[in-house]
Design a protein around this motif. Structure first.
Motif, PDB file in Angstrom:
ATOM      1  N   ASN A 176       0.764  -1.242   0.000  1.00 35.23           N
ATOM      2  CA  ASN A 176       0.000   0.000   0.000  1.00 35.23           C
ATOM      3  C   ASN A 176       0.797   1.295   0.000  1.00 35.23           C
ATOM      4  O   ASN A 176       0.200   2.363  -0.069  1.00 35.23           O
ATOM      5  CB  ASN A 176      -0.934   0.025   1.214  1.00 35.23           C
ATOM      6  N   LEU A 177       2.129   1.223   0.108  1.00 39.91           N
ATOM      7  CA  LEU A 177       2.854   2.485   0.295  1.00 39.91           C
ATOM      8  C   LEU A 177       3.887   2.752  -0.794  1.00 39.91           C
ATOM      9  O   LEU A 177       4.407   1.834  -1.424  1.00 39.91           O
ATOM     10  CB  LEU A 177       3.569   2.484   1.661  1.00 39.91           C
ATOM     11  N   VAL A 178       4.133   4.054  -0.965  1.00 44.96           N
ATOM     12  CA  VAL A 178       5.214   4.494  -1.826  1.00 44.96           C
ATOM     13  C   VAL A 178       6.002   5.528  -1.021  1.00 44.96           C
ATOM     14  O   VAL A 178       5.423   6.271  -0.233  1.00 44.96           O
ATOM     15  CB  VAL A 178       4.672   5.054  -3.161  1.00 44.96           C
ATOM     16  N   PHE A 179       7.332   5.527  -1.167  1.00 48.03           N
ATOM     17  CA  PHE A 179       8.161   6.449  -0.374  1.00 48.03           C
ATOM     18  C   PHE A 179       8.662   7.584  -1.249  1.00 48.03           C
ATOM     19  O   PHE A 179       9.059   7.380  -2.396  1.00 48.03           O
ATOM     20  CB  PHE A 179       9.333   5.689   0.262  1.00 48.03           C
ATOM     21  N   LYS A 180       8.635   8.789  -0.678  1.00 49.13           N
ATOM     22  CA  LYS A 180       9.098   9.955  -1.414  1.00 49.13           C
ATOM     23  C   LYS A 180       9.879  10.882  -0.503  1.00 49.13           C
ATOM     24  O   LYS A 180       9.772  10.805   0.724  1.00 49.13           O
ATOM     25  CB  LYS A 180       7.898  10.718  -2.007  1.00 49.13           C
ATOM     26  N   LYS A 203      10.508  10.280  -5.750  1.00 55.62           N
ATOM     27  CA  LYS A 203      10.416   8.905  -5.274  1.00 55.62           C
ATOM     28  C   LYS A 203      11.746   8.416  -4.699  1.00 55.62           C
ATOM     29  O   LYS A 203      12.812   8.679  -5.263  1.00 55.62           O
ATOM     30  CB  LYS A 203      10.013   7.991  -6.429  1.00 55.62           C
ATOM     31  N   ILE A 204      11.695   7.745  -3.556  1.00 56.44           N
ATOM     32  CA  ILE A 204      12.892   7.119  -2.986  1.00 56.44           C
ATOM     33  C   ILE A 204      12.525   5.681  -2.589  1.00 56.44           C
ATOM     34  O   ILE A 204      11.356   5.308  -2.639  1.00 56.44           O
ATOM     35  CB  ILE A 204      13.424   7.887  -1.740  1.00 56.44           C
ATOM     36  N   SER A 205      13.547   4.924  -2.182  1.00 57.92           N
ATOM     37  CA  SER A 205      13.256   3.552  -1.749  1.00 57.92           C
ATOM     38  C   SER A 205      12.972   3.534  -0.249  1.00 57.92           C
ATOM     39  O   SER A 205      13.253   4.500   0.456  1.00 57.92           O
ATOM     40  CB  SER A 205      14.468   2.664  -2.037  1.00 57.92           C
ATOM     41  N   PHE A 206      12.428   2.404   0.212  1.00 61.52           N
ATOM     42  CA  PHE A 206      12.172   2.257   1.644  1.00 61.52           C
ATOM     43  C   PHE A 206      13.488   2.385   2.424  1.00 61.52           C
ATOM     44  O   PHE A 206      13.549   3.012   3.472  1.00 61.52           O
ATOM     45  CB  PHE A 206      11.490   0.903   1.908  1.00 61.52           C
ATOM     46  N   LYS A 238      14.466   4.825   5.387  1.00 57.90           N
ATOM     47  CA  LYS A 238      14.994   4.357   6.671  1.00 57.90           C
ATOM     48  C   LYS A 238      16.214   5.164   7.069  1.00 57.90           C
ATOM     49  O   LYS A 238      16.370   5.571   8.215  1.00 57.90           O
ATOM     50  CB  LYS A 238      15.377   2.876   6.592  1.00 57.90           C
ATOM     51  N   LYS A 239      17.079   5.365   6.093  1.00 56.70           N
ATOM     52  CA  LYS A 239      18.309   6.100   6.350  1.00 56.70           C
ATOM     53  C   LYS A 239      17.988   7.546   6.738  1.00 56.70           C
ATOM     54  O   LYS A 239      18.575   8.111   7.662  1.00 56.70           O
ATOM     55  CB  LYS A 239      19.203   6.067   5.101  1.00 56.70           C
ATOM     56  N   THR A 299       1.381   7.895   0.095  1.00 56.48           N
ATOM     57  CA  THR A 299       2.756   8.396   0.113  1.00 56.48           C
ATOM     58  C   THR A 299       3.292   8.524   1.540  1.00 56.48           C
ATOM     59  O   THR A 299       2.646   9.120   2.396  1.00 56.48           O
ATOM     60  CB  THR A 299       2.802   9.787  -0.550  1.00 56.48           C
ATOM     61  N   VAL A 300       4.461   7.954   1.756  1.00 54.90           N
ATOM     62  CA  VAL A 300       5.212   8.230   2.991  1.00 54.90           C
ATOM     63  C   VAL A 300       6.298   9.225   2.611  1.00 54.90           C
ATOM     64  O   VAL A 300       7.082   8.977   1.695  1.00 54.90           O
ATOM     65  CB  VAL A 300       5.832   6.943   3.571  1.00 54.90           C
ATOM     66  N   LEU A 301       6.309  10.376   3.280  1.00 53.42           N
ATOM     67  CA  LEU A 301       7.177  11.460   2.836  1.00 53.42           C
ATOM     68  C   LEU A 301       8.321  11.719   3.810  1.00 53.42           C
ATOM     69  O   LEU A 301       8.112  11.852   5.009  1.00 53.42           O
ATOM     70  CB  LEU A 301       6.356  12.747   2.675  1.00 53.42           C
ATOM     71  N   ALA A 302       9.511  11.786   3.254  1.00 53.61           N
ATOM     72  CA  ALA A 302      10.693  12.115   4.066  1.00 53.61           C
ATOM     73  C   ALA A 302      10.908  13.625   4.017  1.00 53.61           C
ATOM     74  O   ALA A 302      11.305  14.165   2.986  1.00 53.61           O
ATOM     75  CB  ALA A 302      11.911  11.385   3.517  1.00 53.61           C
TER      76      ALA A 302
END
Lengths: 83, 215, 835
Positions: C300-304, C330-333, C337-338, C702-705
């Motif tokens: 369900n998620l995409v990282f950005k 867009k970035i990876s999980f 994490k980093k 979207t999970v946003l950094a």
């Protein structure tokens, strides 16, 4: 000088007659009339005299109740103390 | 009707504005009402004797909380008192009323306003109190200068909806100063919270013994 | 005292005593008619007729029953059949009926002549307004006019206003396009929540409902004093806790100790703006301890990653904001994490001032797989120069743990106005919006709108208008020549108020104010239009849980007051398009006797078949509030989509063939989700949850950094304190209604400045002392409150903004979130001096 104020309740039918009679009595001032009640102020020389007048009022036809509200007798008290 | 009977029934005015002192107090009888006195006032009888009716505390009250009793107040004429519903005591930290008092009618050793005791607030009308009906009111709690000490909220389930909470304001005598801000702020026409004299209940303190045993 | 006057004095005292005793004994004391508000109390005996309506105040949307007697509203009481409040109100709602009858209701139109507002006829006022519109639109084009609206507009009013601006004016304007310079005060209220909802889920508004409260066991309040601002909902949270006191936990995060903190099990007091770091720390904790839901992340998620150093909107026209402020990459999980690994407990504690142990305890609660967590927030998050970010950061936590779109689990943005959702967001009364989440920038969206509105698509302006702060700055800069404000009071509520009030008085600007009482805004108006309010007209509001609530007209408006729809309609009638047509003929081509139903049907057609489905008119009239999507089983009913094949799997379906969806994106409750999953057998969806609106992200949220960045203005040597503004339970917004309720005014007659005890002691400030609070923009004097209902952290002062006699907005800063364009009223630098 002794000053007292009283509230007098009369039967509604006799109210006008009562007002009339009280209005003619000496040393009495009617300050307010409302729904078959009236508020009066008495100015007498002594408490005894006030009591006499109050009793007179009570004996009038159509009077239901005579209530004393306030009574000022400091002067009289001083006289008594002096004696 | 004799003289004694006549006087007994009525409201007796014997002095006006110019007299004071302990001897006269005994002589003159008592007014019928309760008067809430300024912070630090002596017990009522002693206060009436000690207060010289100078009006200085009234003059120095920045909120016009204190007013002078007039002729209708009988024996209390010329003394300062508070009507919480008009203006409550806003608990000035420097207690200007006490500072202004030229006698000991107001206790000059009272310096912490939070320790004053004009009276104690109580919920006098539980049926009318909106908070007790589940309405989110609790104004008395939030306006209390000693919030969470003098007034706390006791929470229980609202019995009709079973989905809400009744936030019941509970007054704690140990902290309540009787400032009357709660009584002043109550949104009801006839306020449901009132300040009453602090002396009440079991003065001998029997139940304290019981309470100590339980705790 | 001489003998004679002493005698007179005693005599008159005696007389007055006798008279007073007479009055009392005769029972002459007059008493007002009591307000009836006993739950389930006898009502008929008093001859009161009750109709359903909604509270006029906050976004909770408490249903109220309005009692009418002799044509006058005499009482209100909580509506037991309304799901949002189930029969209870707060004290503002209790006195609701009194807002109609303030002594100074505006009852005639007013026109400013020789500097003074004087009574005028409706024709004079409307003719003048129409003349001004015509003149300015023909000379300067549609960019020169603006409308400032509100989250208190009814849905009908907001819709009529959007059509007036975005569709109607294009027929008069020299540039041939409508004006997108229409923004609601909701911009100052929840625009950040909107932006983050759209960027995360591509659909606005929360997934859950208030019913979450009864299912959850862990509550996080983020900079939200729910105890005072959403009183009835808070009452539900505490009830949940009372039912299970050992299990249920309340965690409050804030910059001052409030009535929520008092009830909380854990209170995290953080330095302003560091909520960004704390939320990132929670995400880091979840990842470090492998507490994320692996399948949910995968399905369900995409990282950005978001653009950083995005500015603060301090310069006019957003000159300090990079064009790429809203960019997401867009970035990876693993990259995510980093990114969050920087936010260790130690680093976060140092930044925020929250002890490490407290941070860990909170992180443990929010990430515990066995806990049902709800997050609630309002202005603390939204009025934030990084408001969109901080909204994202809370979604991140709920998304990583899969605690979303399930009963008792989810992030929930509360609203402050009764129809911020229903009108501002759903109707789209924003500068960039069209109804149903559509935007003016997208050609396809303009086409849909033009088709429903039956106008040529070219009439809809593709250029986004001036958002609130820039709109008022443009008044100062001379671009805007005409401003119509409705149901709002910007010359009290705008930040950096002095600049805008001065501009209103000095610039060549024609200001029309539609309102019910004299306000700070009517003071600068050229024309004041007296308006009908609340139940003086038919209306509908949409609350924070997607619930649409309708009411009928219950009372007449006083004097010549008229509805805002009537006002716009009458102006539109005076704007001639050609010899045969007026603007009204084009945009308000409704039957004058039944236009509410016709408008509803037209507006509703925007929402059908796309997961935003509103209920039919007869349903909203009859029901005590229903949540959208209000979905029909068969295609025959709503004509767009058929759900017969999944209907049996859906919970809470109603016998009338509809379902009022309580948890969106969840296949057990939302037919759209069930249908989507059925149509996509190639994909797996953990817990039956699918973000079916996120078409641009392959239906993933979207999970946003985004990092911690400092606020636009911080305390320094000259201005050493933080200023935070807000509200109190007893008053609502600028106090124009609640300050006219004598009981509420008595309870809280004035705004005070709340100071920290240590700060106050250091400066020798005592309770009740007058204190001057100054910023670079002005200074205002407030009485001090110390140790009261709000206890700010050291170095912070809190001031509510309802009091029109001491307006804190004269010192606030007009900084805003570069993405949501929402101003930050919670942080600026001030100094504090004893007067």
């Amino acid at each position: 000088m002794v000053i007292s104020s009283l509230v007098i309740s009369s039967s509604p039918t006799a109210f006008d007659a009562v007002c009339d009679s009280i209005g003619k009595m000496p040393k009495i001032e009617i300050v307010e009339k409302q729904d078959s009640k009236l508020a009066i102020v008495l100015e007498t020389d002594s408490t005894e005299e006030a009591v006499t007048i109050a009793s007179e009022i009570q004996s009038l036809d159509g009077i239901l109740n005579v209530e004393l509200v306030s009574h000022f007798f400091e002067d009289e008290q001083k006289q008594e103390e002096n004696q | 009707m004799d003289r004694r009977e006549f006087i007994k029934k009525g409201f007796v005015i014997t002095a006006i504005g110019t007299v004071g002192g302990f001897s006269l107090v005994n002589l003159m009888g008592r007014s019928r009402e309760i008067y809430f006195r300024p912070p630090g006032a002596l017990p009522e009888d002693e206060f009436l004797a000690a207060c010289i009716r100078c009006g200085k505390c009234v003059q120095d009250c920045p909120y016009d909380t204190l007013v002078l009793a007039d002729i209708r107040d009988g024996i209390s004429v010329g003394t300062p008192y508070i009507t919480f519903r008009s203006v409550p005591c806003y608990m000035c930290e420097d207690l200007p009323c006490i500072a202004a008092c030229p006698t000991d009618a107001l206790d000059h050793s009272l310096t912490d306003v939070n320790k004053m005791n004009i009276g104690t607030a109580v919920i006098t009308d539980r049926e009318a109190c909106l908070s007790l009906n589940g309405i989110r009111c609790e104004i008395c709690y939030r306006v209390c200068p000693l919030i969470d000490k003098a007034i706390t909220l006791n929470k229980q389930e609202q019995a009709i909806t079973h989905r809400h909470t009744v936030f019941e304001p509970v007054i704690h005598k140990d902290f309540c100063t009787g400032c009357g801000i709660c009584e002043n702020a109550c949104p009801l026409d006839e306020t449901a919270i009132r300040v009453i004299p602090s002396e009440r209940g079991d003065k001998a303190g029997h139940y304290f013994y019981l309470r100590e045993q339980q705790s | 005292m001489g003998a004679m006057d002493r005698r007179d004095f005693i005599k008159s005292t005696a007389a007055s005593l006798a008279v007073s005793s007479l009055l009392v004994s005769c029972g002459k004391k007059e008493k007002g008619e009591p307000l009836v508000q006993k739950i389930g109390g006898e009502i008929d005996a008093l001859g009161i007729k009750w109709d359903k309506s909604v509270c006029r105040f906050c976004g909770v949307g408490c249903g109220v029953l309005v009692g009418r007697k002799n044509g006058k509203v005499v009482a209100t009481k909580g509506d037991p059949e309304c799901w949002s409040n189930k029969g209870l109100n707060c004290i503002k709602g209790y006195f609701l009926s009194k807002i109609l009858y303030g002594k100074d209701r505006l009852t005639t139109p007013l026109i400013r002549k020789n500097g003074k507002l004087v009574s005028a006829t409706w024709d004079e006022a409307l003719d003048l307004i129409a003349k001004k519109y015509e003149e300015i639109l023909k000379r300067d084009g549609s960019d020169a006019v603006a409308m400032f609206g509100t989250g208190q507009w009814t849905i009908f009013e907001g819709y009529a206003a959007v059509k007036f601006m975005k569709a109607g004016l294009g027929f008069i304007s020299k540039d041939g396009v409508g004006s997108n310079n229409i923004d609601p005060n909701a911009r100052m209220c929840m625009a950040s929540a909107v932006a983050a909802f759209m960027r995360t889920f591509q659909s606005d508004e929360p997934m859950g409902t208030y019913e979450d409260i009864e299912h959850a066991d862990t509550f996080f309040t983020w900079g939200a004093n729910m105890a005072e601002m959403h009183p009835v909902l808070f009452s539900r949270i505490i009830d949940t806790k009372l039912k299970n006191p050992d299990r249920v936990k309340i965690v409050d995060l804030g910059t001052q100790f409030t009535r929520v903190s008092e009830e909380a099990d854990l209170y995290l007091e953080f330095k302003p703006q560091t909520d960004l770091a704390i939320a990132n720390y929670f995400a880091n904790y979840i990842i470090k301890n492998k507490l994320y839901d692996e399948d949910f992340v995968k399905d369900n998620l995409v990282f950005k990653k978001g653009e950083t150093n995005i500015g603060y909107g301090l310069k006019d026209k957003g000159a300090d904001i990079p064009k790429t402020a809203g960019k997401m990459e867009k970035i990876s999980f693993d990259e995510y994490k980093k990114f969050v690994s920087t936010y260790t407990a130690k680093y976060t504690s140092k930044l925020s001032g929250v002890p490490v142990e407290k941070l860990r305890e909170a992180a443990k609660l929010i990430s515990d797989p066995n806990r049902k967590v709800c997050s609630y927030w309002t202005m603390g998050f939204n009025q934030h120069t990084r408001g969109t970010w901080v909204n994202h950061l809370v979604y991140n936590i709920h998304l990583l743990t899969g605690k979303i779109a399930k009963p008792g689990q989810g992030p929930f943005s509360l609203t402050g106005q009764p129809s911020a959702c229903g009108t501002a967001r759903e109707v789209g009364t924003f500068v960039h919006r069209l109804p149903a989440d559509m935007v003016v920038k997208v050609a396809k969206h303009r086409e849909i709108a033009a088709k429903i509105w039956k106008i040529p698509v070219e009439k809809i302006n593709p250029k986004v208008g001036l958002h609130t702060i820039e709109m008022f700055r443009a008044i100062d800069n001379g671009q805007i020549k005409l401003l119509w404000t409705q149901v709002t009071n910007p010359f009290h509520s705008m930040p950096n108020l002095n600049r805008f009030t001065k501009a209103a008085k000095e610039r060549d600007i024609f200001i029309i104010v539609s309102d019910v009482y004299p306000t700070r805004s009517t003071e600068v108006a050229d024309v004041v239009l007296p308006s009908a309010m609340w139940v003086e007209k038919e209306g509908a509001y949409g609350n924070a849980e997607r619930r649409t609530q309708h009411w009928n007209k219950i009372a007449d408006s006083p004097g010549e007051a008229r509805t805002e729809i009537w006002q716009m309609w009458e102006v539109a009638k005076r704007l001639k398009v050609d010899a045969n047509r007026t603007v009204a003929d084009i945009i308000y081509n409704y039957n004058p006797d039944n236009y509410y139903e016709e408008m509803w049907d037209e507006y509703r057609s925007f929402t059908l078949g796309i997961g935003k489905d509103l209920a039919p008119y007869n349903v909203i009239r009859e029901e005590h509030g229903v949540c959208w999507p209000y979905v029909a089983k068969s295609k025959a009913v709503n004509g767009k989509k058929d759900f017969s094949d999944v209907w049996a799997d859906i919970e809470n379906t109603e016998p009338n063939g509809f379902v009022s969806v309580k948890w969106r994106y969840n296949a057990r409750y939302d037919p759209y989700a069930a249908k989507f999953i059925k149509e996509h057998p190639e994909r797996s969806f953990k817990d039956g949850i699918v973000f079916y609106k996120a078409s641009k992200n392959d239906y993933r949220a979207t999970v946003l950094a985004v990092p911690y960045e400092p606020p636009g203005e911080s305390p320094d040597n000259e201005y050493p304190f933080w200023l935070c503004t807000g509200r109190v339970l007893e008053h609502w917004h600028t106090g124009t209604m609640t300050m006219r309720v004598p009981e509420l005014r008595r309870a809280v007659p004035r705004a005070v400045v709340n100071l920290n005890e240590d700060d106050a002691r250091k400066m020798g400030i005592k309770r009740g002392d007058l204190v001057r609070i100054s910023s670079r923009r002005g200074s205002v004097v407030f009485p001090a409150d110390i140790g009261g209902r709000s206890v700010p952290q050291k170095g912070l002062v809190f001031i509510p903004f309802f009091d029109e006699t001491r307006m804190v907005n004269e010192i606030t800063l007009d900084q805003y979130d570069p993405i949501s364009k929402e101003p930050d009223y919670k942080k600026c630098a001030v100094k504090v001096e004893k007067v």
